[in-house]
Scaffold this active site. Structure first.
Site, PDB file in Angstrom:
ATOM      1  N   CYS A   2       0.793  -1.249  -0.032  1.00 35.97           N
ATOM      2  CA  CYS A   2       0.046  -0.115  -0.089  1.00 35.97           C
ATOM      3  C   CYS A   2       0.673   1.418   0.082  1.00 35.97           C
ATOM      4  O   CYS A   2       2.052   1.268   0.760  1.00 35.97           O
ATOM      5  CB  CYS A   2      -0.782   0.047   1.321  1.00 35.97           C
ATOM      6  SG  CYS A   2      -1.992  -1.317   1.379  1.00 35.97           S
ATOM      7  N   ARG A  27       3.623  -0.478  -4.769  1.00 38.32           N
ATOM      8  CA  ARG A  27       3.436  -0.801  -3.461  1.00 38.32           C
ATOM      9  C   ARG A  27       2.371  -1.743  -3.296  1.00 38.32           C
ATOM     10  O   ARG A  27       2.026  -2.345  -2.386  1.00 38.32           O
ATOM     11  CB  ARG A  27       3.472   0.116  -2.122  1.00 38.32           C
ATOM     12  CG  ARG A  27       4.932   1.059  -2.409  1.00 38.32           C
ATOM     13  CD  ARG A  27       4.810   2.053  -1.429  1.00 38.32           C
ATOM     14  NE  ARG A  27       4.522   1.407   0.020  1.00 38.32           N
ATOM     15  CZ  ARG A  27       5.639   1.096   0.883  1.00 38.32           C
ATOM     16  NH1 ARG A  27       6.887   1.312   0.391  1.00 38.32           N
ATOM     17  NH2 ARG A  27       5.124   0.604   1.911  1.00 38.32           N
ATOM     18  N   TRP A  75      -2.756  -2.940  -1.597  1.00 33.36           N
ATOM     19  CA  TRP A  75      -2.604  -4.144  -1.870  1.00 33.36           C
ATOM     20  C   TRP A  75      -3.294  -5.188  -0.725  1.00 33.36           C
ATOM     21  O   TRP A  75      -3.089  -4.722   0.411  1.00 33.36           O
ATOM     22  CB  TRP A  75      -0.895  -4.368  -1.641  1.00 33.36           C
ATOM     23  CG  TRP A  75      -0.554  -5.978  -1.828  1.00 33.36           C
ATOM     24  CD1 TRP A  75      -0.210  -6.601  -3.198  1.00 33.36           C
ATOM     25  CD2 TRP A  75      -0.136  -6.953  -1.063  1.00 33.36           C
ATOM     26  NE1 TRP A  75      -0.037  -7.846  -3.057  1.00 33.36           N
ATOM     27  CE2 TRP A  75      -0.150  -8.364  -1.658  1.00 33.36           C
ATOM     28  CE3 TRP A  75      -0.627  -7.314   0.162  1.00 33.36           C
ATOM     29  CZ2 TRP A  75      -0.005  -9.451  -1.269  1.00 33.36           C
ATOM     30  CZ3 TRP A  75      -0.633  -8.582   0.922  1.00 33.36           C
ATOM     31  CH2 TRP A  75      -0.120  -9.717   0.112  1.00 33.36           C
ATOM     32  N   ASN A 101      -1.429   2.217   5.538  1.00 33.32           N
ATOM     33  CA  ASN A 101      -0.759   1.357   5.074  1.00 33.32           C
ATOM     34  C   ASN A 101      -0.079   0.361   6.178  1.00 33.32           C
ATOM     35  O   ASN A 101       0.379   0.972   7.231  1.00 33.32           O
ATOM     36  CB  ASN A 101       0.631   2.101   4.348  1.00 33.32           C
ATOM     37  CG  ASN A 101       1.772   0.980   4.167  1.00 33.32           C
ATOM     38  OD1 ASN A 101       1.434  -0.291   3.772  1.00 33.32           O
ATOM     39  ND2 ASN A 101       2.820   1.388   3.909  1.00 33.32           N
ATOM     40  N   GLY A 102      -0.522  -0.490   6.166  1.00 34.92           N
ATOM     41  CA  GLY A 102      -0.080  -1.639   7.656  1.00 34.92           C
ATOM     42  C   GLY A 102      -1.428  -2.489   7.998  1.00 34.92           C
ATOM     43  O   GLY A 102      -2.159  -2.693   7.157  1.00 34.92           O
ATOM     44  N   GLU A 485      16.890 -18.235  -8.572  1.00 29.80           N
ATOM     45  CA  GLU A 485      16.465 -16.849  -9.071  1.00 29.80           C
ATOM     46  C   GLU A 485      16.020 -17.010 -10.236  1.00 29.80           C
ATOM     47  O   GLU A 485      14.943 -15.956 -10.687  1.00 29.80           O
ATOM     48  CB  GLU A 485      17.734 -15.953  -8.750  1.00 29.80           C
ATOM     49  CG  GLU A 485      17.313 -14.408  -9.167  1.00 29.80           C
ATOM     50  CD  GLU A 485      16.571 -13.634  -8.250  1.00 29.80           C
ATOM     51  OE1 GLU A 485      16.004 -14.286  -7.541  1.00 29.80           O
ATOM     52  OE2 GLU A 485      16.308 -12.527  -8.844  1.00 29.80           O
ATOM     53  N   LYS A 489      12.338 -15.326 -11.170  1.00 33.33           N
ATOM     54  CA  LYS A 489      11.958 -14.258 -12.122  1.00 33.33           C
ATOM     55  C   LYS A 489      10.933 -14.740 -13.031  1.00 33.33           C
ATOM     56  O   LYS A 489       9.899 -14.077 -13.458  1.00 33.33           O
ATOM     57  CB  LYS A 489      13.161 -13.787 -13.125  1.00 33.33           C
ATOM     58  CG  LYS A 489      14.164 -13.070 -12.001  1.00 33.33           C
ATOM     59  CD  LYS A 489      13.838 -11.704 -11.809  1.00 33.33           C
ATOM     60  CE  LYS A 489      13.037 -11.751 -10.402  1.00 33.33           C
ATOM     61  NZ  LYS A 489      13.723 -11.472  -9.193  1.00 33.33           N
ATOM     62  N   GLU A 492       7.084 -15.231 -11.556  1.00 34.33           N
ATOM     63  CA  GLU A 492       6.422 -13.985 -11.087  1.00 34.33           C
ATOM     64  C   GLU A 492       6.136 -13.033 -12.040  1.00 34.33           C
ATOM     65  O   GLU A 492       5.099 -12.389 -11.942  1.00 34.33           O
ATOM     66  CB  GLU A 492       7.130 -13.290  -9.949  1.00 34.33           C
ATOM     67  CG  GLU A 492       8.871 -12.815 -10.369  1.00 34.33           C
ATOM     68  CD  GLU A 492       9.213 -12.232  -8.993  1.00 34.33           C
ATOM     69  OE1 GLU A 492       8.853 -11.764  -8.184  1.00 34.33           O
ATOM     70  OE2 GLU A 492      10.631 -11.892  -9.133  1.00 34.33           O
ATOM     71  N   HIS A 508      17.077 -36.757  -8.784  1.00 38.27           N
ATOM     72  CA  HIS A 508      16.512 -37.432  -7.636  1.00 38.27           C
ATOM     73  C   HIS A 508      14.975 -37.106  -7.573  1.00 38.27           C
ATOM     74  O   HIS A 508      14.273 -37.046  -6.660  1.00 38.27           O
ATOM     75  CB  HIS A 508      17.079 -36.994  -6.321  1.00 38.27           C
ATOM     76  CG  HIS A 508      18.409 -37.326  -6.219  1.00 38.27           C
ATOM     77  ND1 HIS A 508      18.804 -38.557  -5.993  1.00 38.27           N
ATOM     78  CD2 HIS A 508      19.650 -36.670  -6.399  1.00 38.27           C
ATOM     79  CE1 HIS A 508      20.034 -38.901  -5.949  1.00 38.27           C
ATOM     80  NE2 HIS A 508      20.730 -37.324  -6.313  1.00 38.27           N
ATOM     81  N   LYS A 607       5.640  -4.696  -4.309  1.00 38.50           N
ATOM     82  CA  LYS A 607       7.281  -4.566  -4.242  1.00 38.50           C
ATOM     83  C   LYS A 607       7.729  -4.826  -2.782  1.00 38.50           C
ATOM     84  O   LYS A 607       8.664  -5.349  -2.462  1.00 38.50           O
ATOM     85  CB  LYS A 607       7.641  -3.085  -4.637  1.00 38.50           C
ATOM     86  CG  LYS A 607       8.917  -2.904  -4.714  1.00 38.50           C
ATOM     87  CD  LYS A 607       9.739  -3.782  -6.046  1.00 38.50           C
ATOM     88  CE  LYS A 607      11.246  -3.673  -5.941  1.00 38.50           C
ATOM     89  NZ  LYS A 607      11.822  -4.540  -6.568  1.00 38.50           N
TER      90      LYS A 607
HETATM   91  C1  F6R Z   1      11.254 -11.074  -6.363  1.00 36.20           C
HETATM   92  C2  F6R Z   1      11.071 -10.145  -5.164  1.00 36.20           C
HETATM   93  C3  F6R Z   1      10.651 -10.833  -3.918  1.00 36.20           C
HETATM   94  C4  F6R Z   1      11.599  -9.997  -2.894  1.00 36.20           C
HETATM   95  C5  F6R Z   1      11.111 -10.245  -1.400  1.00 36.20           C
HETATM   96  C6  F6R Z   1      12.105  -9.612  -0.244  1.00 36.20           C
HETATM   97  O1  F6R Z   1      11.582 -10.583  -7.483  1.00 36.20           O
HETATM   98  O2  F6R Z   1      11.356  -9.016  -5.670  1.00 36.20           O
HETATM   99  O3  F6R Z   1      10.928 -12.061  -3.876  1.00 36.20           O
HETATM  100  O4  F6R Z   1      13.025 -10.167  -3.203  1.00 36.20           O
HETATM  101  O5  F6R Z   1       9.838  -9.919  -1.260  1.00 36.20           O
HETATM  102  O6  F6R Z   1      12.092  -8.225  -0.616  1.00 36.20           O
HETATM  103  P1  F6R Z   1      13.194  -7.266   0.142  1.00 36.20           P
HETATM  104  O7  F6R Z   1      14.243  -7.690  -0.595  1.00 36.20           O
HETATM  105  O8  F6R Z   1      12.638  -5.816  -0.075  1.00 36.20           O
HETATM  106  O9  F6R Z   1      13.206  -7.602   1.637  1.00 36.20           O
END
Ligand code: F6R
Length: 612
Positions: A2, A27, A75, A101-102, A485, A489, A492, A508, A607
């Site tokens: 948010c 956000r 969000w 927000n929270g 990773e 990517k 998501e 396995h 984010k």
């Molecule tokens: C993936 C991504 C998330 C963040 C995770 C942790 O692309 O962005 O998996 O890595 O939510 O976020 P931070 O690093 O801000 O604690």
């Protein structure tokens, strides 16, 4: 999660609110809303819309204007994304408006209490409870009512409040969610993120937990919830407008991938001392006791989530190989609720791009409670985790706006390499070895650039696989976390199912999935376990799998056993993830674009994950 913004001044605030909300849309983007107060006959409008801010914008009539306003992009946590659940929320008497927000954890008990006093509710949100709790406590002073209400609340909040009976002020308060005040000329603002106000002012005051601000167009008074005046420092935002704009790129994610040669450099800037074969990390050395604890640590935990957790795994490999300290990498969400063994010589490192992730923050608090020394690796300067930890190292990668993390990951790997090198040079790593690694670090920006120059080839491969339903990513050693990773990517942003595995682990279980429809991406660079990876590639080919290899320049053998090869330059083992991840970021990006998806705002994600 948010984003909130607020304006009070003499100008029309509609454009400010909409532009400000767009800057914090990363956000959360389920729904959005604004309350605009025009001052004429105390008239105000409340507009809330499911969907993106663009939808909200379309629904704001051109005749609407006002010089006080609050806005929110959501969000969803409590209640599905619909117009009713969107913020701002309004009290039963329709006089108090709130953006939040929270999470208010005790909202159910507060709701019961308010219901007993005749209150009713139109939404499923915790925020609507809070706005009515403020009404319940309101006599003739909104500041007082907010303070009393917040004293009853358990949970986290960054809030903005407006009361029709006191239309010369906005109230902001913070606990656990980021919030800052922007200082303008005859106007003032609040926002979750400096990006929202940067066009209007670069002067900001960052609020701290437990603080409340009374904002008029000509003044801002900061207090604690217990009514003590707090003297705050006005700071200048260090980011430029170009940092938060797409600057000609079609998506923030693409811009951020292409920024990496610069951001890698920025992470290392001023920190490499070639003549000593060692790094210098001011965020650690300026806290001598903490620094000493790190150098003498007998055990390190690294806690993180998502992409940051993947960089933590790389950190584990580095620290154990070079600094010879046992390391355990934990999902922050697991660490916080189990009972990890923390001894006096345990150091806990938290990695978080945003510095706001709720689980990582809670893990740090738990570690501190048990007596551990804590160190933060964050990108956002002044973020909650950077403040909560005893010392830390900033990434300096600049704002990362695309929801899928890219440049933060490479900067995290660099930062972990610097920390490793620092500890190792205080132990038995030779000057020669330190010098060599620093030389390799300095080469990385140019090497990353050369991979990006090859992006067209990656785009062509992505085009061929845009309709695949599953992907397997395999790597070994330092590049096993890169396989994880790469898969994350793709998942998501393209919504294609993908799994990452250590290459040998494939036998396995996952090998059962392999057939002619299954693209398997191998990270097969020329390192000490290259031959083992080649064997794994052959095992996939023997089962008709389709192999895409990320390989080193000059490796001709790989061509004969792979269907597609993306060549990258070589570097030393611990730094290789910085290069191997770039083709995987591009691959995910191009596949998602081919599938017509919103790369920067993938469904259901946000984010900054400030809820458990
Ligand atoms: C993936 C991504 C998330 C963040 C995770 C942790 O692309 O962005 O998996 O890595 O939510 O976020 P931070 O690093 O801000 O604690």
């Amino acid at each position: 999660m948010c984003g909130i913004v607020g304006y009070i001044g003499n100008s029309d605030c509609v454009r400010f609110l909409i532009d400000g909300l767009k800057r914090v849309e990363y956000r959360g983007y389920d729904s959005a809303g604004v309350m605009i107060y025009s001052g004429k006959d105390r008239s105000n409008v409340l507009i809330k819309k499911t969907g993106r801010i663009l939808e909200l914008e379309k629904n704001i009539d051109k005749n609407i204007s006002g010089n006080i306003g609050i806005g929110h992009t959501r969000w969803a946590t409590h209640g599905e994304p619909n117009d009713e659940n969107s913020h701002p929320h309004v009290s039963n008497n329709e006089k108090i408006f709130l953006v939040h927000n929270g999470i208010i954890e005790n909202y159910m008990s507060l709701k019961k209490k308010l219901e007993k006093h005749g209150y009713s509710f139109y939404s499923e949100t915790d925020t609507e409870i809070l706005v009515n709790l403020i009404q319940y406590n309101y006599k003739d002073d909104i500041e007082e009512a907010v303070k009393i209400a917040l004293a009853e609340v358990k949970g986290t909040y960054g809030i903005g409040v407006f009361c029709l009976d006191e239309p010369d002020k906005l109230i902001a308060a913070k606990l656990g969610s980021p919030l800052l005040i922007g200082i303008g000329n005859g106007e003032n603002y609040f926002a979750s993120d400096p990006a929202s106000i940067l066009k209007s002012t670069a002067e900001v005051v960052y609020m701290e937990d437990g603080e409340i601000a009374v904002i008029t167009k000509n003044s801002v008074v900061h207090k604690t919830l217990t009514d003590e005046i707090v003297k705050k420092t006005v700071e200048t935002i260090s980011i430029e407008l170009s940092d938060i704009e797409k600057s000609g790129y079609s998506h923030f994610m693409l811009k951020e991938i292409f920024e990496q040669p610069r951001t890698i450099n920025d992470t290392m800037r001023g920190r490499l001392m070639l003549e000593e074969g060692a790094p210098k990390l001011g965020g650690l050395t300026q806290h001598p006791e903490i620094y000493k604890s790190l150098l003498n640590a007998e055990k390190i935990f690294i806690v993180a989530c998502g992409t940051s957790w993947h960089s933590a795994l790389i950190g584990e490999y580095m620290l154990e190989e070079y600094a010879r300290i046992p390391v355990e990498v934990e999902y922050a969400s697991e660490f916080r609720y189990r009972d990890p063994i923390i001894t006096p010589k345990t150091v806990v490192i938290a990695i978080s791009q945003s510095g706001e992730t709720a689980d990582t923050l809670a893990a740090i608090k738990e570690a501190k409670r048990k007596g551990a020394v804590t160190i933060g690796i964050c990108n956002v300067v002044g973020s909650t985790i950077s403040k909560e930890t005893d010392a830390g190292v900033y990434l300096h990668a600049g704002p990362e706006i695309g929801v899928a993390s890219t440049k933060a990951f490479t900067s995290q790997v660099i930062t972990l390499a610097l920390i490793t090198l620092d500890i190792a040079r205080h132990k038995d790593m030779s000057f020669r070895q330190g010098y060599k690694i620093i030389k390799e670090l300095k080469l990385l920006p140019a090497l990353a650039e050369s991979i990006l120059e090859n992006s067209e080839k990656i785009r062509e491969i992505a085009h061929k696989f845009k309709n695949a339903s599953n992907f397997l990513y395999l790597g070994r050693g330092y590049n096993f976390p890169v396989a994880l990773e790469g898969a994350l990517k793709l998942k998501e942003i393209s919504y294609i199912h993908a799994e990452g595995y250590p290459a040998a682990e494939m036998k396995h279980g996952p090998i059962a999935l392999i057939d002619e429809n299954m693209p398997v991406i191998f990270i097969a660079i020329k390192d000490s376990i290259y031959d083992k990876v080649v064997t794994n590639i052959k095992e996939v080919k023997a089962r008709n799998g389709v192999v895409i290899s990320i390989a080193s320049y000059g490796d001709d053998e790989i061509e004969s056993i792979s269907d597609y090869v993306i060549k990258i330059p070589e570097t030393t083992n611990l730094l290789s993830p910085v290069l191997t991840v770039i083709p995987l970021q591009l691959m995910a990006y191009y596949i998602a674009v081919e599938r017509g998806l919103n790369v920067d705002m993938p469904r259901n994600l946000a984010k900054s994950v400030t809820v458990e």
